[in-house]
Design a protein around this motif. Structure first.
Motif, PDB file in Angstrom:
ATOM      1  N   ASN A  63      98.286  29.524 -18.866  1.00 53.08           N
ATOM      2  CA  ASN A  63      98.739  30.840 -18.416  1.00 53.08           C
ATOM      3  C   ASN A  63     100.210  31.027 -18.778  1.00 53.08           C
ATOM      4  O   ASN A  63     100.810  30.197 -19.461  1.00 53.08           O
ATOM      5  N   VAL A  64     100.801  32.095 -18.293  1.00 53.19           N
ATOM      6  CA  VAL A  64     102.175  32.432 -18.641  1.00 53.19           C
ATOM      7  C   VAL A  64     103.163  31.370 -18.132  1.00 53.19           C
ATOM      8  O   VAL A  64     104.140  31.049 -18.811  1.00 53.19           O
ATOM      9  N   VAL A  65     102.900  30.795 -16.978  1.00 53.77           N
ATOM     10  CA  VAL A  65     103.777  29.750 -16.445  1.00 53.77           C
ATOM     11  C   VAL A  65     103.718  28.514 -17.337  1.00 53.77           C
ATOM     12  O   VAL A  65     104.741  27.930 -17.695  1.00 53.77           O
ATOM     13  N   LYS A  66     102.517  28.128 -17.728  1.00 55.36           N
ATOM     14  CA  LYS A  66     102.341  26.958 -18.597  1.00 55.36           C
ATOM     15  C   LYS A  66     103.036  27.173 -19.940  1.00 55.36           C
ATOM     16  O   LYS A  66     103.635  26.249 -20.501  1.00 55.36           O
ATOM     17  N   PHE A  67     102.975  28.391 -20.472  1.00 54.93           N
ATOM     18  CA  PHE A  67     103.647  28.688 -21.730  1.00 54.93           C
ATOM     19  C   PHE A  67     105.146  28.436 -21.603  1.00 54.93           C
ATOM     20  O   PHE A  67     105.745  27.786 -22.460  1.00 54.93           O
ATOM     21  N   LEU A  68     105.751  28.965 -20.546  1.00 55.74           N
ATOM     22  CA  LEU A  68     107.192  28.764 -20.360  1.00 55.74           C
ATOM     23  C   LEU A  68     107.526  27.286 -20.181  1.00 55.74           C
ATOM     24  O   LEU A  68     108.552  26.823 -20.681  1.00 55.74           O
ATOM     25  N   GLN A  69     106.677  26.567 -19.506  1.00 52.51           N
ATOM     26  CA  GLN A  69     106.913  25.134 -19.333  1.00 52.51           C
ATOM     27  C   GLN A  69     106.903  24.423 -20.685  1.00 52.51           C
ATOM     28  O   GLN A  69     107.784  23.617 -20.966  1.00 52.51           O
ATOM     29  N   GLU A  70     105.917  24.706 -21.496  1.00 51.50           N
ATOM     30  CA  GLU A  70     105.788  24.017 -22.782  1.00 51.50           C
ATOM     31  C   GLU A  70     106.785  24.527 -23.817  1.00 51.50           C
ATOM     32  O   GLU A  70     107.371  23.748 -24.547  1.00 51.50           O
ATOM     33  N   TYR A  71     106.965  25.820 -23.904  1.00 52.99           N
ATOM     34  CA  TYR A  71     107.809  26.395 -24.939  1.00 52.99           C
ATOM     35  C   TYR A  71     109.292  26.188 -24.652  1.00 52.99           C
ATOM     36  O   TYR A  71     110.067  25.873 -25.545  1.00 52.99           O
ATOM     37  N   ARG A  72     109.674  26.377 -23.393  1.00 50.65           N
ATOM     38  CA  ARG A  72     111.083  26.290 -23.019  1.00 50.65           C
ATOM     39  C   ARG A  72     111.446  24.959 -22.380  1.00 50.65           C
ATOM     40  O   ARG A  72     112.608  24.719 -22.080  1.00 50.65           O
ATOM     41  N   GLY A  73     110.460  24.119 -22.090  1.00 52.33           N
ATOM     42  CA  GLY A  73     110.730  22.830 -21.468  1.00 52.33           C
ATOM     43  C   GLY A  73     111.128  22.944 -20.003  1.00 52.33           C
ATOM     44  O   GLY A  73     111.905  22.134 -19.508  1.00 52.33           O
ATOM     45  N   LEU A  74     110.583  23.956 -19.331  1.00 55.59           N
ATOM     46  CA  LEU A  74     110.924  24.181 -17.932  1.00 55.59           C
ATOM     47  C   LEU A  74     109.970  23.439 -17.005  1.00 55.59           C
ATOM     48  O   LEU A  74     108.820  23.182 -17.360  1.00 55.59           O
ATOM     49  N   GLU A  75     110.454  23.126 -15.814  1.00 55.41           N
ATOM     50  CA  GLU A  75     109.594  22.607 -14.761  1.00 55.41           C
ATOM     51  C   GLU A  75     108.832  23.789 -14.179  1.00 55.41           C
ATOM     52  O   GLU A  75     109.218  24.954 -14.369  1.00 55.41           O
TER      53      GLU A  75
ATOM     54  N   PRO B 261      97.185  32.522 -38.331  1.00 58.91           N
ATOM     55  CA  PRO B 261      97.194  32.540 -36.868  1.00 58.91           C
ATOM     56  C   PRO B 261      95.936  31.923 -36.246  1.00 58.91           C
ATOM     57  O   PRO B 261      94.817  32.305 -36.581  1.00 58.91           O
ATOM     58  N   SER B 262      96.151  30.954 -35.366  1.00 59.58           N
ATOM     59  CA  SER B 262      95.047  30.377 -34.604  1.00 59.58           C
ATOM     60  C   SER B 262      95.340  30.460 -33.108  1.00 59.58           C
ATOM     61  O   SER B 262      94.572  29.983 -32.286  1.00 59.58           O
ATOM     62  N   PHE B 263      96.458  31.069 -32.766  1.00 58.97           N
ATOM     63  CA  PHE B 263      96.926  31.197 -31.390  1.00 58.97           C
ATOM     64  C   PHE B 263      96.473  32.555 -30.862  1.00 58.97           C
ATOM     65  O   PHE B 263      96.826  33.592 -31.420  1.00 58.97           O
ATOM     66  N   THR B 264      95.647  32.572 -29.826  1.00 55.04           N
ATOM     67  CA  THR B 264      95.156  33.830 -29.274  1.00 55.04           C
ATOM     68  C   THR B 264      95.657  34.018 -27.847  1.00 55.04           C
ATOM     69  O   THR B 264      95.834  33.053 -27.108  1.00 55.04           O
ATOM     70  N   VAL B 265      95.874  35.276 -27.496  1.00 53.61           N
ATOM     71  CA  VAL B 265      96.332  35.629 -26.161  1.00 53.61           C
ATOM     72  C   VAL B 265      95.364  36.674 -25.604  1.00 53.61           C
ATOM     73  O   VAL B 265      95.105  37.686 -26.252  1.00 53.61           O
ATOM     74  N   SER B 266      94.838  36.397 -24.424  1.00 57.01           N
ATOM     75  CA  SER B 266      93.930  37.322 -23.770  1.00 57.01           C
ATOM     76  C   SER B 266      94.638  37.963 -22.580  1.00 57.01           C
ATOM     77  O   SER B 266      94.785  37.333 -21.530  1.00 57.01           O
ATOM     78  N   PRO B 267      95.079  39.216 -22.716  1.00 58.29           N
ATOM     79  CA  PRO B 267      95.738  39.871 -21.585  1.00 58.29           C
ATOM     80  C   PRO B 267      94.774  40.104 -20.425  1.00 58.29           C
ATOM     81  O   PRO B 267      95.161  40.043 -19.268  1.00 58.29           O
TER      82      PRO B 267
ATOM     83  N   PHE C 207      95.565  34.378 -20.256  1.00 54.41           N
ATOM     84  CA  PHE C 207      95.840  33.053 -20.802  1.00 54.41           C
ATOM     85  C   PHE C 207      95.950  33.089 -22.316  1.00 54.41           C
ATOM     86  O   PHE C 207      95.581  34.055 -22.962  1.00 54.41           O
ATOM     87  N   TYR C 208      96.481  31.974 -22.854  1.00 47.80           N
ATOM     88  CA  TYR C 208      96.581  31.790 -24.298  1.00 47.80           C
ATOM     89  C   TYR C 208      95.831  30.515 -24.661  1.00 47.80           C
ATOM     90  O   TYR C 208      95.615  29.637 -23.829  1.00 47.80           O
ATOM     91  N   TYR C 209      95.428  30.445 -25.935  1.00 47.11           N
ATOM     92  CA  TYR C 209      94.770  29.232 -26.420  1.00 47.11           C
ATOM     93  C   TYR C 209      94.982  29.138 -27.923  1.00 47.11           C
ATOM     94  O   TYR C 209      94.879  30.136 -28.629  1.00 47.11           O
ATOM     95  N   CYS C 210      95.281  27.940 -28.392  1.00 48.37           N
ATOM     96  CA  CYS C 210      95.408  27.698 -29.826  1.00 48.37           C
ATOM     97  C   CYS C 210      94.198  26.909 -30.295  1.00 48.37           C
ATOM     98  O   CYS C 210      93.947  25.800 -29.818  1.00 48.37           O
ATOM     99  N   PHE C 211      93.474  27.478 -31.238  1.00 48.50           N
ATOM    100  CA  PHE C 211      92.299  26.804 -31.792  1.00 48.50           C
ATOM    101  C   PHE C 211      92.688  25.710 -32.785  1.00 48.50           C
ATOM    102  O   PHE C 211      91.857  24.917 -33.174  1.00 48.50           O
ATOM    103  N   GLY C 212      93.968  25.649 -33.149  1.00 50.16           N
ATOM    104  CA  GLY C 212      94.439  24.618 -34.061  1.00 50.16           C
ATOM    105  C   GLY C 212      94.819  23.329 -33.357  1.00 50.16           C
ATOM    106  O   GLY C 212      94.387  22.248 -33.727  1.00 50.16           O
ATOM    107  N   CYS C 213      95.627  23.448 -32.303  1.00 51.68           N
ATOM    108  CA  CYS C 213      96.121  22.243 -31.618  1.00 51.68           C
ATOM    109  C   CYS C 213      95.533  22.054 -30.218  1.00 51.68           C
ATOM    110  O   CYS C 213      95.715  21.007 -29.610  1.00 51.68           O
ATOM    111  N   GLY C 214      94.842  23.075 -29.718  1.00 48.31           N
ATOM    112  CA  GLY C 214      94.179  22.947 -28.428  1.00 48.31           C
ATOM    113  C   GLY C 214      95.044  23.252 -27.210  1.00 48.31           C
ATOM    114  O   GLY C 214      94.579  23.146 -26.084  1.00 48.31           O
ATOM    115  N   LYS C 215      96.287  23.641 -27.423  1.00 48.57           N
ATOM    116  CA  LYS C 215      97.133  23.972 -26.273  1.00 48.57           C
ATOM    117  C   LYS C 215      96.710  25.319 -25.709  1.00 48.57           C
ATOM    118  O   LYS C 215      96.351  26.229 -26.446  1.00 48.57           O
ATOM    119  N   GLY C 216      96.780  25.416 -24.403  1.00 46.54           N
ATOM    120  CA  GLY C 216      96.412  26.657 -23.761  1.00 46.54           C
ATOM    121  C   GLY C 216      96.871  26.676 -22.324  1.00 46.54           C
ATOM    122  O   GLY C 216      97.264  25.647 -21.767  1.00 46.54           O
TER     123      GLY C 216
END
Length: 88
Positions: A55-67, A34-40, A44-53
């Motif tokens: 908030n919750v809206v950004k996660f849904l956009q990236e993970y689910r492909g939502l606008e 695990p390199s993906f951390t979530v700070s309640p 926000f979230y941040y991945c130390f492996g790929c650099g993606k990070g």
């Protein structure tokens, strides 16, 4: 602000508490440790492996492909928050 990032991300990935934060295998790239951390606390979230990070809206956009608007509306529905017509 009212959307709990741990609650929302737990719907999509398996996260485990580690101290005051949570960790998981990153859903955006393949990894064995695990390199993906979530700070309640910070919301926000941040991945130390790929650099993606983000908030919750950004996660849904990236993970689910939502606008942006789609992600906000989905969160509003989940938490029973009314979205103003002017936003839609």
């Amino acid at each position: 602000m009212r959307a709990d990032i741990v609650d929302v991300l737990s719907d999509y990935i398996s996260i485990k508490r580690r101290g005051k934060n949570y960790v998981a295998l990153c859903p955006f790239h393949h990894e064995k440790k695990p390199s993906f951390t979530v700070s309640p606390e910070k919301g926000f979230y941040y991945c130390f492996g790929c650099g993606k990070g983000g908030n919750v809206v950004k996660f849904l956009q990236e993970y689910r492909g939502l606008e942006f608007k789609e992600a906000v509306v989905e969160l509003a529905e989940k938490y029973g928050i009314e979205v103003p017509d002017s936003f839609l």
